[in-house]
Design an enzyme around this catalytic site. Structure first.
Site, mmCIF file in Angstrom:
data_model
loop_
_atom_site.group_PDB
_atom_site.id
_atom_site.type_symbol
_atom_site.label_atom_id
_atom_site.label_comp_id
_atom_site.label_asym_id
_atom_site.label_seq_id
_atom_site.Cartn_x
_atom_site.Cartn_y
_atom_site.Cartn_z
ATOM 1 N N ASP A 43 -12.853 -8.605 4.011
ATOM 2 C CA ASP A 43 -14.086 -8.591 3.203
ATOM 3 C C ASP A 43 -14.679 -9.996 3.140
ATOM 4 O O ASP A 43 -15.888 -10.200 3.239
ATOM 5 C CB ASP A 43 -13.809 -8.127 1.765
ATOM 6 C CG ASP A 43 -13.990 -6.624 1.584
ATOM 7 O OD1 ASP A 43 -13.668 -5.870 2.522
ATOM 8 O OD2 ASP A 43 -14.451 -6.207 0.497
ATOM 9 N N ASP A 54 -6.819 -6.731 3.999
ATOM 10 C CA ASP A 54 -7.907 -6.068 3.271
ATOM 11 C C ASP A 54 -8.813 -7.117 2.642
ATOM 12 O O ASP A 54 -10.045 -7.068 2.772
ATOM 13 C CB ASP A 54 -7.304 -5.160 2.189
ATOM 14 C CG ASP A 54 -8.366 -4.442 1.382
ATOM 15 O OD1 ASP A 54 -9.331 -3.945 1.990
ATOM 16 O OD2 ASP A 54 -8.229 -4.395 0.142
ATOM 17 N N ASP A 76 -3.413 -18.149 0.730
ATOM 18 C CA ASP A 76 -4.377 -18.860 -0.132
ATOM 19 C C ASP A 76 -5.120 -19.915 0.672
ATOM 20 O O ASP A 76 -6.346 -20.055 0.573
ATOM 21 C CB ASP A 76 -3.678 -19.457 -1.370
ATOM 22 C CG ASP A 76 -2.399 -20.228 -1.059
ATOM 23 O OD1 ASP A 76 -1.914 -20.178 0.088
ATOM 24 O OD2 ASP A 76 -1.886 -20.906 -1.983
ATOM 25 N N LYS A 84 2.620 -15.275 2.935
ATOM 26 C CA LYS A 84 2.873 -16.017 1.697
ATOM 27 C C LYS A 84 4.368 -16.299 1.642
ATOM 28 O O LYS A 84 5.074 -15.946 0.674
ATOM 29 C CB LYS A 84 2.368 -15.195 0.490
ATOM 30 C CG LYS A 84 2.396 -15.921 -0.843
ATOM 31 C CD LYS A 84 1.359 -17.035 -0.962
ATOM 32 C CE LYS A 84 1.547 -17.773 -2.287
ATOM 33 N NZ LYS A 84 0.734 -19.015 -2.364
ATOM 34 N N TYR A 91 0.818 -1.217 0.000
ATOM 35 C CA TYR A 91 0.000 0.000 0.000
ATOM 36 C C TYR A 91 0.850 1.265 0.000
ATOM 37 O O TYR A 91 0.453 2.285 -0.560
ATOM 38 C CB TYR A 91 -0.898 0.038 1.244
ATOM 39 C CG TYR A 91 -2.246 -0.595 1.080
ATOM 40 C CD1 TYR A 91 -2.373 -1.939 0.752
ATOM 41 C CD2 TYR A 91 -3.407 0.146 1.277
ATOM 42 C CE1 TYR A 91 -3.619 -2.524 0.627
ATOM 43 C CE2 TYR A 91 -4.649 -0.441 1.149
ATOM 44 C CZ TYR A 91 -4.752 -1.778 0.827
ATOM 45 O OH TYR A 91 -5.990 -2.343 0.706
HETATM 46 C C1 IPM Z 1 -10.673 -0.880 3.618
HETATM 47 C C2 IPM Z 1 -10.807 -0.265 2.264
HETATM 48 C C3 IPM Z 1 -9.609 0.638 1.991
HETATM 49 C C4 IPM Z 1 -8.380 -0.231 2.011
HETATM 50 C C5 IPM Z 1 -9.691 1.481 0.706
HETATM 51 C C6 IPM Z 1 -10.920 2.360 0.693
HETATM 52 C C7 IPM Z 1 -8.462 2.307 0.504
HETATM 53 O O1 IPM Z 1 -10.959 -1.244 1.299
HETATM 54 O O2 IPM Z 1 -10.601 -0.133 4.610
HETATM 55 O O3 IPM Z 1 -10.676 -2.107 3.716
HETATM 56 O O4 IPM Z 1 -8.016 -0.822 0.982
HETATM 57 O O5 IPM Z 1 -7.753 -0.322 3.059
HETATM 58 MG MG MG Z 2 -11.187 -3.201 2.095
#
Ligand code: IPM
Ligand code: MG
Length: 347
Positions: free
Chosen positions: A246, A242, A218, A186, A136
């Site tokens: 999700d 990240d 993975d 990884k 990042y």
């Molecule tokens: C998160 C989001 C952010 C990230 C984006 C909006 C930059 O996806 O907080 O998970 O990638 O960290």
């Molecule tokens: Mg995110």
């Protein structure tokens, strides 16, 4: 105590509005609020996604409650002016390196999970995501190869100090939970991950009471849907965290339910739902505010020293769900405001 309110873009303002109502309903907590522009909204109003007055407020505040950033109108701007730079800038400028993303199944929502109820029901985990390094924040750019092809690049790196501080944060988190820590990397391919693994093992010597394991990312992605109940605390880098967070949210039922805390070394924090600005439903009153409401509970607990108020919010959310409160993302049709009402009704 001062709370900076940064609603941002898309559904951000809608979910922050409901969260403010819930905070106000708790009665006097000694909190004052100041609001500022952030993300695409800030770019449009002030010409920059993280204006200096917003950064100054965030630094001055005791805690930050953040909505979401991201606006398709801004997608063609140069990267440094895009809305996402606001949240990345806040994380970096305030040294918010430790991102706690809890995922716990609400029994009332077993049917909303993408997993079978008996698999989903066992989810009670915490992802500790490093937030200040990795690919990042490495050098990045566009260049031409020797044969004249366009090439994009982003450098991935971690130094041992960065890994060590997030490892300590994760071990302490595991100590306060069920004492299990899984470090995700990884290391079979990446040098960055080899150093990560070596340093996590070194730090583990200070925490003999925590059972440490390692998993390739993975495999971790697979195990999260195969048997998520095996995880207590997961510690991982910025990019893997990240993605896995999700994924964990969908295992629980909806990304509209997951809260997060981003903490510095002293417990100051920024609190935000893990979802984004959802431009497709912005302004329609469809967003689920519960992730932000639960983020406010984390704020009360971790930064403001008000654990009882945090408990009240979390209990009220659980009760509202038990009472049948359902927005579109969890199989119902209630509006953002009605979801707020359902929580207020319990409080
Ligand atoms: C998160 C989001 C952010 C990230 C984006 C909006 C930059 O996806 O907080 O998970 O990638 O960290
Ligand atoms: Mg995110």
């Amino acid at each position: 105590m001062l709370v900076a309110l940064l609603p941002g873009d898309g559904i951000g303002p809608e979910v922050i509005d409901q969260t403010r109502r819930v905070l106000d309903a708790l009665g006097p907590l000694g909190l004052t609020y100041e609001e500022a522009f952030v993300g695409g909204a800030a770019y449009k109003a002030k010409g920059h996604p993280l204006p200096s007055e917003t950064l100054e407020l965030a630094k001055r505040a005791d805690a930050i409650l953040f909505g979401a950033v991201g606006d398709p109108d801004c997608d063609s701007l140069e990267r440094s002016l895009r809305p996402e730079q606001a949240i990345l800038g806040l994380r970096k400028e305030l040294a918010l390196f430790s991102n706690l993303r809890p995922a716990k199944m609400f029994p009332q929502l077993a049917d909303a999970s993408a997993l079978r109820p008996e698999v989903a029901g066992a989810i009670d985990l915490m992802i500790v995501r490093e937030l200040n390094g990795d690919v990042y924040f490495g050098e990045k750019g566009m260049r031409k190869t020797a044969d004249g092809l366009r090439e994009g690049y982003d450098i991935m790196s971690y130094n041992e100090a960065e890994v060590s501080r997030i490892a300590h944060s994760a071990f302490r988190t595991a100590q306060a939970r069920r004492g299990k820590l899984c470090s995700v990397d990884k290391a079979n391919v990446l040098e960055t991950s080899q150093l990560w693994r070596d340093v996590v093992i070194e730090v583990s010597k200070d925490y003999p009471d925590v059972a440490l394991s390692h998993m390739y990312v993975d495999n971790a992605a697979m195990q999260l849907v195969r048997n998520p109940g095996q995880f207590d605390v997961i510690v991982t880098g910025n990019l893997f965290g990240d993605i896995l967070s999700d994924q964990a949210s969908m295992c629980v039922g909806s990304i509209g339910l997951l809260a997060s805390a981003s903490l510095d070394a002293n417990g100051k924090g920024l609190y935000e739902p893990i979802h984004g600005s959802a431009p497709d439903i912005a302004g329609q009153g469809k967003a689920n505010p519960l992730a932000t409401i639960l983020s406010a509970a984390m704020m009360l607990r971790y930064s403001l020293g008000l654990p009882d108020a945090a408990d009240r919010i979390e209990a009220a959310v659980a009760k509202a769900l038990a009472n049948g409160a359902r927005s579109g993302d969890i199989g119902g049709s209630m509006s953002t405001r009605e979801m707020g009402d359902a929580v207020l009704a319990v409080l």
